[in-house]
Design an enzyme around this catalytic site. Sequence first.
Site, PDB file in Angstrom:
ATOM      1  N   PRO A   1      91.911  18.169  16.656  1.00 41.70           N
ATOM      2  CG  PRO A   1      93.528  19.506  15.604  1.00 41.70           C
ATOM      3  CD  PRO A   1      92.087  19.547  16.046  1.00 41.70           C
TER       4      PRO A   1
ATOM      5  CB  ALA B   1      99.392  14.369  19.354  1.00 41.58           C
TER       6      ALA B   1
ATOM      7  CD  GLN C   1      96.735  20.211  13.777  1.00 40.49           C
ATOM      8  OE1 GLN C   1      97.081  19.470  14.614  1.00 40.49           O
ATOM      9  NE2 GLN C   1      95.748  21.068  14.038  1.00 40.49           N
TER      10      GLN C   1
ATOM     11  CB  CYS D   1     100.425  21.535  19.197  1.00 44.87           C
ATOM     12  SG  CYS D   1     101.093  20.079  20.522  1.00 44.87           S
TER      13      CYS D   1
ATOM     14  CE  LYS E   1      92.333  23.265  17.956  1.00 47.87           C
ATOM     15  NZ  LYS E   1      93.217  23.672  18.996  1.00 47.87           N
TER      16      LYS E   1
ATOM     17  N   GLY F   1      87.852  25.221  23.431  1.00 45.32           N
ATOM     18  CA  GLY F   1      88.524  25.243  24.644  1.00 45.32           C
ATOM     19  C   GLY F   1      87.395  25.047  25.946  1.00 45.32           C
ATOM     20  CG  ASP F   2      88.094  25.044  29.486  1.00 44.72           C
ATOM     21  OD1 ASP F   2      88.913  24.020  29.257  1.00 44.72           O
ATOM     22  OD2 ASP F   2      88.460  25.965  30.301  1.00 44.72           O
TER      23      ASP F   2
END
Length: 336
Positions: free
Chosen positions: A16, A18, A70, A100, A140, A202-203
Amino acid sequence: MNFLGFALRNNLFVAPMAGVTDRPFRQLCKKLGAGLAVSEMVTSNSLLYKSTKTLRRANHEGEVEPISVQIAGADPKLMAEAARFNADQGAQIIDINMGCPAKKVCNVSAGSALMKDEALVARILEAVVNAVPNTPVTLKFRTGWDRNNRNAPAIARIAESAGIRAIAIHGRTRSDQYTGEAEYDTIALVKTLVNIPVIANGDITTPQKAKHVLDYTRADGVMIGRAAQGRPWLFREIEHYLNTGELLPAPAVAEIHEILRSHLADLYAFYGEDTGVRVARKHISWYTKGIVGAARFRHAMNQLQTVDEQLAAADEFFLAQAAANDRLSYEEALAA
């Protein structure tokens, strides 16, 4: 993959984001290989339920199931109400945002700021799970607040105890924001501590990296965010590599042009012309990242005000690229 009772194409998840994972983007990623896409976060402030932005984010018309939405907030009661509202609007999975790092979210003690207060985390999770007993709830979050306080293992155990059905972990702390490299040791540790699915995030930018992360963490799936911006075919590349051990050839410039064209048409239809043109600018920028002449093109693109102008400019740029390069890989584009 069977995930929370839903048969998914694979174990590749769209993170997700924004302002990014709207319905057109989610649909495109699913079409190009993602097993599940989580919506951009919806506020838990009931005063905004009927706002244009919230109603648009709750629009799942024609979307491939399952629908995962979410929600974000710091008040257990409001979060419970948000879960019920979105379930009533068609959400089949409710995801809670504790990942976030944005200041506008964390300054109201929501998002990853919640990881500082484990007791509040427990109350929020229990309230949401109890509010939607027939809808699976996922979470998350990050590895911790900062590198000295990596409390993801504690949060994971709290989540499982509260009835959370699956968790996704971004391999950075809140204080890291998106800097430095993601670490996967914490995710691997969490995987050994809970019996619910764990998704690593992540990455993850290449098929090889996706396989490495899955092998290293033993996670049940991987979640991909920024790497898919302007590159939604990454999901099919990862899927193919995981299934065969072979890399797909880079998409032809003509196909990238076709994908962009389809994406823009969906954005215009979803947002209307004025907002659609504004939203499309960032996606066009991502699709052209690193290509020779793209900076000049993007500057000119940002001055255009109509759908016709925007499409004509995109067509001209990509037709010129196709004439010069039949096939342009992501790595080649970044090096160009």
